[in-house]
Write an enzyme that holds these catalytic residues in place. Structure first.
Site, PDB file in Angstrom:
ATOM      1  N   VAL A 112       3.711  -5.488   2.923  1.00 39.46           N
ATOM      2  CA  VAL A 112       3.426  -6.248   4.140  1.00 39.46           C
ATOM      3  C   VAL A 112       3.745  -7.714   3.885  1.00 39.46           C
ATOM      4  O   VAL A 112       3.367  -8.270   2.844  1.00 39.46           O
ATOM      5  CB  VAL A 112       1.953  -6.092   4.559  1.00 39.46           C
ATOM      6  CG1 VAL A 112       1.687  -6.823   5.873  1.00 39.46           C
ATOM      7  CG2 VAL A 112       1.588  -4.625   4.696  1.00 39.46           C
ATOM      8  N   ASP A 158      -6.052   7.703   5.061  1.00 37.59           N
ATOM      9  CA  ASP A 158      -6.076   6.738   3.956  1.00 37.59           C
ATOM     10  C   ASP A 158      -7.045   5.590   4.256  1.00 37.59           C
ATOM     11  O   ASP A 158      -6.714   4.420   4.140  1.00 37.59           O
ATOM     12  CB  ASP A 158      -4.670   6.181   3.708  1.00 37.59           C
ATOM     13  CG  ASP A 158      -4.568   5.473   2.348  1.00 37.59           C
ATOM     14  OD1 ASP A 158      -5.426   5.736   1.480  1.00 37.59           O
ATOM     15  OD2 ASP A 158      -3.654   4.658   2.168  1.00 37.59           O
ATOM     16  N   GLY A 205       0.827  -1.194   0.000  1.00 36.14           N
ATOM     17  CA  GLY A 205       0.000   0.000   0.000  1.00 36.14           C
ATOM     18  C   GLY A 205       0.856   1.234   0.000  1.00 36.14           C
ATOM     19  O   GLY A 205       2.053   1.196  -0.299  1.00 36.14           O
ATOM     20  N   PHE A 251       2.081   2.917   2.355  1.00 38.90           N
ATOM     21  CA  PHE A 251       3.109   3.029   3.377  1.00 38.90           C
ATOM     22  C   PHE A 251       4.157   1.932   3.262  1.00 38.90           C
ATOM     23  O   PHE A 251       5.114   1.914   4.029  1.00 38.90           O
ATOM     24  CB  PHE A 251       2.472   2.975   4.770  1.00 38.90           C
ATOM     25  CG  PHE A 251       1.494   4.093   5.003  1.00 38.90           C
ATOM     26  CD1 PHE A 251       1.924   5.382   5.210  1.00 38.90           C
ATOM     27  CD2 PHE A 251       0.126   3.847   4.991  1.00 38.90           C
ATOM     28  CE1 PHE A 251       1.028   6.421   5.429  1.00 38.90           C
ATOM     29  CE2 PHE A 251      -0.774   4.870   5.195  1.00 38.90           C
ATOM     30  CZ  PHE A 251      -0.326   6.156   5.417  1.00 38.90           C
ATOM     31  N   GLY A 252       3.996   1.006   2.329  1.00 39.88           N
ATOM     32  CA  GLY A 252       4.992  -0.038   2.142  1.00 39.88           C
ATOM     33  C   GLY A 252       4.367  -1.411   2.012  1.00 39.88           C
ATOM     34  O   GLY A 252       3.158  -1.600   2.138  1.00 39.88           O
TER      35      GLY A 252
END
Length: 823
Positions: free
Chosen positions: A511, A624, A506, A508-509
């Site tokens: 997973v 978000d 996503g 933010f990075g």
């Protein structure tokens, strides 16, 4: 010759047939004779009796599986029961003394007399034509007339137990102390306290489409609890024991125990062991009244225990803590002022019909309203995002205490408040002394070791340049309430097998799935674009970790080594919400969420966001919110993820904000992101409105298709709502499922209020929860931003154009534009 043989053949056949018929008739008469002898041998004749003085005398079933007899409870107390081995499956609740007798009188009445001759129980079947009684091999004791018609039976008058072959119908009741078990006309199973408080209910699942006309509950011999009805094509399974269908001579039975719980048991014949195979209320402390009035239920290593709120109370019965507690001094007789005893992580159970005394106030008001209210005896304020305050005005209050409960309760007592001593101080004097000796020795040893090790470490490392940094880290973690676990990068590499299994990515990075050293499954997020310093990063992480709510994903730990910044979250088995909403009907692997699940998910998201916006010490704006950031646990409960991360990605110069720094997703961004307006919690409300519309429809809010006449779905949906065609908005995958249209209408109206163009027109998330729950009336929403493409100008119309394009919702937006000055 041949002809003669053929002519004589029928005569011989007739003779043989006649002899055969005579022989069969003889056998039938003989078997009937023996059957009657056998039956009469098991009949209990009028005038028969049992007595406590002869406990060996019983009335037994033909195969001796079941017996009606007196059983000893203690040296002076006895009970009349039908038993399987030593297990009672029917009992008269009244206990009797050593002189008691049980008789089938000549007038057909069953009567239980005490030693003094008092009638303790009777069947009220006098002069009803009873000629005898029987106890059959299923455990049913019956009174019958000469035609063997049943006039009265234990199966028709159950006490606390149901066995196989026994039908439990509407109107029948299982009772045990203050607890009762019912079967309702709708097919629901219910447990009640005092015939009033409904604390457990089990209804038919969504797969049962038929209406119920005459439900009957039965326990199969293999351990399955089933519901039967004339309108069912087959029985419906309500519950089943853990050993169902296992072979062997096993009796399984359903019993309402005196602790208020309903259980399925099994007992192998001859073993004498009774094993629990299913329990209705898994958390015993959730059973109303389990610890009596003002009793507080909690758990120790062995199970549930009952205590009192404080030393302002005494146990009603010192020998039985489940009898409840009483004030040492009544509030009406207080010599001094009245005070409110505070109990953290405690709630007072509130079930129907008590749920009317619920208010939405702050913690101080919940305490103060009870203190000033003359009829209030206690109150509970929930910290789970709902903001509910329960005012207890009844004469019976049932409490539950657990470190996991996000609630605080208050009890009205006389000053001074005397709190309970710690558990270590509640033993005898000898145990106290032994505890102190052990504690002193252990603590002294530990202190000496710590001082020694600390001295050596300080001497060796005092000149190291890293020493100051480490000290700051430990001071920070000690300062932060509920600080998360710090992992090394190597530990997380090993946990994720070098970041092998990617769960998703996503704004933010990415997973990854990982298994920690303690075998806990976790989700490890590799953060991108982190620009804070070490200390600031740790402070933000500490803030996130101290944010606890049932509808927020829990942060387990973090890693901060050089350029490596990672967060470790609890793992959500069922993944993200988008996987359920936007799968196609032809997708065989897709799982369709029922409307009830969807509505519960929407409420869960709203409650989680309410907590972030209105109940945290500092308001946290998500920035978000979208289906990809809504995760579902094992029970499909919604948990909001990625909250608080927006503050980790801020640009170095906080005076400016460019759209390249916007981490929200196209289609969910509020207009103020583009219109150079402050970003507040109302921006999240806009995103929630878009998500809520998608939960109802199962379609992306920016979808364009022939069905929507080439318009974005969100615009088309409002037009359909205006025309009164709300059903057209509902997900087509739910067309054959039960849908509560009242809830659908509330959800649709709330979604349109949330996506209003002006932030001030949008409700707060706390109000959203109330609107969804139907607590407050919803006015008809005005035309929202999405429904009036031509009404926007300047930068706002630019937003409309951007949002109309088909974005990739799994990635954050990355617009290239001139910087906008942030207010």
């Amino acid at each position: 010759m041949l002809l003669q043989t053929q002519n004589n053949k029928p005569n011989k056949m007739a003779q043989n047939l006649t002899r055969s018929n005579l022989f069969v008739t003889f056998l039938f008469i003989l078997s009937t004779f023996f059957f009657r002898i056998s039956t009469s041998g098991t009949d209990i004749q009028l005038g028969s009796s049992l007595s406590v003085s002869n406990l060996n005398r019983t009335w037994s079933s033909p195969n001796n599986t079941f017996s009606l007899r007196f059983i000893s409870l203690n040296s002076s107390s006895f009970s009349l029961s039908i038993t399987y081995d030593s297990v009672a499956i029917w009992s008269i609740s009244t206990t009797v003394d050593a002189g008691a007798t049980f008789s089938l009188l000549s007038n057909g009445n069953l009567q239980l007399l005490s030693g003094a001759g008092s009638v303790m129980w009777q069947s009220n079947t006098s002069n009803s034509g009873v000629s005898h009684a029987t106890l059959d091999d299923s455990g049913n004791f019956s009174l019958k007339n000469r035609s063997n018609f049943v006039i009265w039976s234990t199966f028709d008058h159950p006490t606390d137990t149901i066995v196989p072959s026994q039908n439990f119908t509407v109107g029948m009741v299982l009772s045990s102390g203050s607890y009762s078990f019912f079967l309702n006309k709708t097919g629901n199973l219910s447990l009640k306290w005092n015939n009033d408080i409904l604390y457990w209910s089990l209804g038919l699942n969504d797969s049962v489409s038929s209406n119920v006309s005459n439900p009957t509950l039965g326990l199969q011999s293999i351990g399955i609890l089933s519901l039967y009805d004339d309108k069912f094509t087959s029985s419906v399974i309500m519950a089943y024991g853990s050993d169902y269908a296992e072979s062997g001579d096993i009796l399984r039975f359903l019993r309402l125990d005196n602790d208020g719980n309903l259980r399925i048991y099994s007992s192998a014949k001859g073993s004498g062991n009774v094993i629990v195979r299913w329990t209705a209320v898994n958390d015993q402390c959730q059973v109303f009244g389990y610890c009596g009035n003002m009793g507080i239920c909690s758990y120790n290593d062995s199970g549930p225990v009952c205590g009192c709120p404080s030393e302002n109370f005494d146990h009603v019965d010192p020998n039985d803590n489940t009898k409840g507690c009483k004030l040492k001094r009544a509030v009406a007789d207080c010599p001094e002022s009245v005070a409110m005893l505070q109990m953290d992580h405690t709630k007072f159970l509130t079930y129907a019909p008590e749920t009317s005394n619920v208010y939405y106030v702050g913690i101080s008001e919940c305490r103060g309203n009870c203190l000033s209210g003359g009829s209030c005896v206690a109150s509970t304020i929930l910290a789970d995002g709902s903001g509910q305050c329960y005012i207890k005005t009844s004469n019976f209050v049932s409490g539950y205490q657990s470190a996991a409960l996000p609630s605080t309760s208050y009890v009205k007592v006389c000053n001074p408040i005397i709190p309970n001593p710690p558990p270590s101080e509640q033993g005898g004097e000898r145990k106290k002394l032994q505890g102190w000796v052990v504690a002193v020795v252990v603590l002294g040893t530990l202190v000496a070791l710590i001082v020694l090790e600390g001295s050596v470490w300080w001497w060796c490392c005092r000149k190291s340049p890293k020493f100051g940094g480490l000290s700051n880290q430990y001071a920070l973690l000690e300062y932060a309430s509920g600080a998360p676990v710090q992992f090394s990068y190597k530990e997380l590499q090993e946990a994720t097998r070098n970041f092998k299994e990617k769960l998703g990515s996503g704004g933010f990075g990415a997973v990854y799935k990982g298994i920690l050293a303690n075998k806990t499954v976790a989700a490890v997020k590799q953060l991108e674009g982190i620009e804070q310093g070490e200390r600031q990063f740790r402070m933000e992480v500490a803030t996130i970790s101290s944010t606890h709510h049932l509808n927020l994903v829990r942060l387990i730990g973090f890693c901060s080594e050089g350029k490596h910044r990672l967060l470790v979250y609890e793992f959500m088995k069922n993944g993200s919400l988008d996987c359920f909403l936007f799968s196609t009907e032809g997708d065989q692997s897709s799982r369709v969420l029922s409307w009830k699940q969807r509505f519960d998910i929407a409420l869960g998201i709203a409650r989680g966001m309410t907590y972030l916006h209105e109940e945290c010490r500092d308001c946290i704006v998500h920035c978000d919110l979208k289906p990809e950031n809504i995760l579902l646990d094992d029970y499909y409960s919604a948990k909001v993820s990625d909250f608080g991360l927006a503050k980790l990605i801020n640009p170095k110069d906080h005076r400016y904000r460019t759209l390249t720094s916007v981490r929200g997703t196209r289609g969910y961004l509020a207009p103020e992101w583009i219109a150079n307006l402050p970003i507040t919690s109302k921006s999240d409300v806009f995103s929630f409105g878009m998500v809520l519309l998608e939960i109802v429809s199962g379609r992306r809010n920016f979808d364009v298709s022939n069905e929507t006449n080439g318009k974005r779905f969100s615009i088309w949906a409002y037009e359909e709502f205006e025309k009164g065609n709300a059903k057209n908005i509902v997900d087509t995958k739910l067309r054959d499922c039960e849908v509560d249209m009242d809830q659908v209408m509330r959800a649709i109206e709330v979604s349109f209020w949330c996506i209003q163009k002006t932030a001030t027109q949008r409700p707060m998330m706390g109000k959203v929860v109330q609107m969804l729950e139907g607590i407050v009336e919803i006015e008809k929403p005005t035309i929202p931003n999405v429904a009036s493409e031509g009404s926007m100008s300047g930068s706002v119309s630019a937003f409309s154009t951007l949002a109309t394009s088909a974005p990739n919702p799994s990635s954050s937006s990355s617009f290239q534009t001139t910087p906008l000055t942030q207010p």
